[in-house]
Each structure stands twice: as C-alpha cells, then as structure tokens.
Design a protein around this motif. Structure first.
Motif, short mmCIF file in Angstrom:
data_model
loop_
_atom_site.label_atom_id
_atom_site.label_comp_id
_atom_site.label_asym_id
_atom_site.label_seq_id
_atom_site.Cartn_x
_atom_site.Cartn_y
_atom_site.Cartn_z
N ALA A 61 0.32 -1.17 0.24
CA ALA A 61 0.10 0.03 0.02
C ALA A 61 0.89 1.33 0.43
CB ALA A 61 -0.81 0.20 1.24
N GLY A 62 2.17 1.33 0.36
CA GLY A 62 2.88 2.33 0.59
C GLY A 62 2.87 3.01 1.67
N THR A 63 2.40 2.78 2.41
CA THR A 63 2.33 3.67 3.62
C THR A 63 2.56 3.50 5.06
OG1 THR A 63 -0.08 1.82 4.25
CG2 THR A 63 -0.17 3.71 3.24
N ALA A 64 4.07 2.46 4.98
CA ALA A 64 4.12 2.20 5.80
C ALA A 64 5.77 2.60 6.07
CB ALA A 64 5.12 0.63 5.96
N ASP A 65 5.91 2.85 7.17
CA ASP A 65 7.52 3.58 8.07
C ASP A 65 8.30 2.53 8.38
OD1 ASP A 65 5.56 6.74 6.94
OD2 ASP A 65 5.16 6.54 9.27
N VAL A 66 9.62 2.61 8.11
CA VAL A 66 10.82 1.49 7.93
C VAL A 66 11.48 2.59 9.61
CG1 VAL A 66 12.15 -0.15 7.60
CG2 VAL A 66 9.59 0.55 6.62
N VAL A 67 11.67 2.40 10.43
CA VAL A 67 12.83 2.60 11.66
C VAL A 67 14.09 1.91 11.50
CG1 VAL A 67 13.10 3.69 13.40
CG2 VAL A 67 10.96 4.39 12.36
N VAL A 68 14.63 2.01 10.77
CA VAL A 68 16.56 0.97 11.58
C VAL A 68 16.32 1.17 13.16
CG1 VAL A 68 17.80 0.26 11.26
CG2 VAL A 68 16.69 0.56 9.59
N THR A 69 16.03 0.51 13.72
CA THR A 69 16.72 1.26 15.51
C THR A 69 18.36 0.91 15.97
OG1 THR A 69 15.91 -1.05 16.52
CG2 THR A 69 14.27 0.68 16.29
N ASP A 70 18.93 -0.03 14.80
CA ASP A 70 20.53 -0.26 14.91
C ASP A 70 21.16 -0.54 13.99
OD1 ASP A 70 23.21 -1.23 16.12
OD2 ASP A 70 21.81 -2.68 17.04
N HIS A 71 22.10 0.90 14.14
CA HIS A 71 22.82 1.07 12.51
C HIS A 71 24.31 0.47 12.94
CE1 HIS A 71 24.15 4.32 15.61
NE2 HIS A 71 24.85 4.43 14.88
N HIS A 72 25.18 -0.36 13.66
CA HIS A 72 25.69 -0.97 14.00
C HIS A 72 25.41 -3.34 13.48
CE1 HIS A 72 27.69 2.05 16.03
NE2 HIS A 72 26.62 2.15 16.89
N ARG A 73 24.49 -3.20 13.24
CA ARG A 73 24.19 -4.39 12.88
C ARG A 73 24.95 -4.83 11.49
NH1 ARG A 73 19.78 -6.72 15.77
NH2 ARG A 73 20.30 -8.68 13.93
N ASP A 74 25.61 -6.52 11.32
CA ASP A 74 25.88 -6.45 10.40
C ASP A 74 25.15 -6.68 9.16
OD1 ASP A 74 28.68 -6.85 11.31
OD2 ASP A 74 28.19 -8.69 11.77
N GLU A 75 23.62 -7.37 9.27
CA GLU A 75 23.02 -6.57 7.87
C GLU A 75 22.12 -5.83 7.96
OE1 GLU A 75 22.66 -7.85 11.57
OE2 GLU A 75 21.42 -9.99 11.89
N LEU A 76 22.32 -4.20 8.26
CA LEU A 76 21.90 -3.32 8.63
C LEU A 76 21.67 -3.35 6.54
CD1 LEU A 76 21.14 -0.36 8.76
CD2 LEU A 76 23.68 0.31 8.63
N GLY A 77 22.82 -3.51 5.86
CA GLY A 77 22.86 -3.61 4.74
C GLY A 77 21.65 -3.98 3.49
N GLU A 78 22.08 -5.44 4.21
CA GLU A 78 20.50 -5.97 3.20
C GLU A 78 19.24 -5.82 3.07
OE1 GLU A 78 23.43 -7.56 4.67
OE2 GLU A 78 24.28 -8.43 3.43
N LEU A 79 19.40 -5.27 4.68
CA LEU A 79 18.04 -5.24 5.35
C LEU A 79 17.03 -3.35 4.63
CD1 LEU A 79 17.71 -6.51 8.49
CD2 LEU A 79 16.39 -6.76 6.96
N LEU A 80 18.44 -2.90 5.58
CA LEU A 80 17.80 -1.86 4.49
C LEU A 80 17.76 -1.81 2.56
CD1 LEU A 80 19.77 1.45 6.12
CD2 LEU A 80 17.31 1.26 5.41
N ARG A 81 18.52 -2.22 1.90
CA ARG A 81 18.45 -2.81 0.52
C ARG A 81 16.46 -3.25 -0.03
NH1 ARG A 81 21.30 -7.61 -1.17
NH2 ARG A 81 20.02 -8.19 0.18
N ASP A 82 16.47 -4.51 1.14
CA ASP A 82 14.80 -4.96 0.58
C ASP A 82 14.08 -3.98 1.03
OD1 ASP A 82 16.72 -7.44 0.28
OD2 ASP A 82 16.28 -8.33 1.69
N ALA A 83 14.20 -3.29 2.10
CA ALA A 83 13.18 -1.29 2.39
C ALA A 83 12.63 -0.94 1.20
CB ALA A 83 13.40 -0.84 3.53
N LEU A 84 14.10 -0.97 0.65
CA LEU A 84 14.05 0.61 -0.45
C LEU A 84 13.23 -0.60 -1.88
CD1 LEU A 84 17.37 2.43 0.33
CD2 LEU A 84 15.66 3.25 0.23
N ALA A 85 13.61 -1.50 -1.81
CA ALA A 85 12.93 -1.84 -2.93
C ALA A 85 11.68 -2.80 -2.95
CB ALA A 85 13.67 -3.79 -3.10
N ARG A 86 11.43 -1.69 -1.70
CA ARG A 86 9.52 -1.98 -1.57
C ARG A 86 8.71 -0.57 -1.73
NH1 ARG A 86 11.69 -6.40 -0.63
NH2 ARG A 86 11.15 -8.41 -0.03
#
Length: 159
Positions: A61-86
């Motif tokens: 629906a394009g109405t979601a707000d995504v907040v990354v709460t820990d910028h030190h995690r190794d998975e940061l890039g992959e999860l942000l890439r996946d969020a940006l693809a949606r």
C-alpha cells in the motif's frame, strides 16, 4: 487513527520495543523485522518477522514507515536494500547526525543506486536531546507524525 498505518521497527532493540508499544497507541499497526531469532524478546514472537519478504502484502500500500533502530548490525545493508526495494512511505536510520551513517557504505557496497540511498532519512525524529530508549522513541514517533501530517515538528508554528 487509521488501520492503514504500518510502523516497521528493524532489529529487536530497546527502542524498537517502545516504538512498537507506543506506536500502537498512536494508531500504527506495528511489527519488528529481526533476522536473528536469538534476539527476539520472549513473549513477542507474534510481532516479529524475519525479513521484509514476509511483509510484502502489508508494504504494497505504500503507507509503511520503516525505522532502523540499530545502525551497528552486520545485516544493516541487506535489510535496508530490501526495504528500499519495496514501496515504503518513509525509511529512516537512527544514529548520530555528526557522522555519516554506516548505511551509506553498506548500501553502496551492495550496488544500491545513489538515488535510493538518498531516500534513507538520517537523522530521524525531533531534536529533543534524546538519550534513553523511550526518549528516542518519542522523538521518532513525533517526527513520523509531523512528517505524515505535513508539519515540520518542533515549537515553530506558522503565524
């Protein structure tokens, strides 16, 4: 309050816990994306998914707000890439505004286009000098509400 508002807290972290609890009070449907099952707090598995793929229907629906709460995690890039693809409405990463966020290098290394990286907000929330998890969550939620309502936030009001 409307049921179409989704708040996605990325990573099970103390701030995410407060975002989920208080976000629900503000009319958000809430969920945590946590790829590491060992980090999921006891008693909360119904609020946690492992990946953005599990949220495709909710994010459509394009109405979601995504907040990354820990910028030190190794998975940061992959999860942000996946969020940006949606079609998320808004994506932000918590962190010190005096330093470039580690998400920039992580996303660049994954080949994410600069225009997509620029969609990631940082810093996020209202500048209230937040330090504790609850204060950070209040700042973040207030910033999301201001943004959603077309307001700048803070005490400056148009005349």
């Amino acid at each position: 309050m409307t049921a179409d508002r989704l708040l996605v807290a990325v990573f099970a972290w103390p701030v995410a816990d407060v975002l989920v609890r208080w976000g629900a009070e503000l009319g958000f449907r809430t969920v945590v994306v946590e790829p590491d099952g060992e980090r999921v707090p006891a008693g909360t598995p119904d609020l946690v998914v492992r990946s953005f793929a599990e949220l495709d229907r909710e994010l459509a629906a394009g109405t979601a707000d995504v907040v990354v709460t820990d910028h030190h995690r190794d998975e940061l890039g992959e999860l942000l890439r996946d969020a940006l693809a949606r079609p998320a409405r808004w994506i932000g990463v918590m962190g010190n505004p005096r330093h470039e966020g580690p998400h920039v290098a992580a996303l660049t290394a994954l080949g994410v286009p600069e225009a997509d990286i620029a969609r990631v907000h940082r810093p996020i929330g209202l500048d209230i000098g937040s330090k504790a998890p609850a204060e950070i969550a209040v700042s973040t939620l207030a910033g999301l509400l201001a943004d959603r309502n077309g307001r700048a936030g803070g005490f400056a009001h148009p005349g």
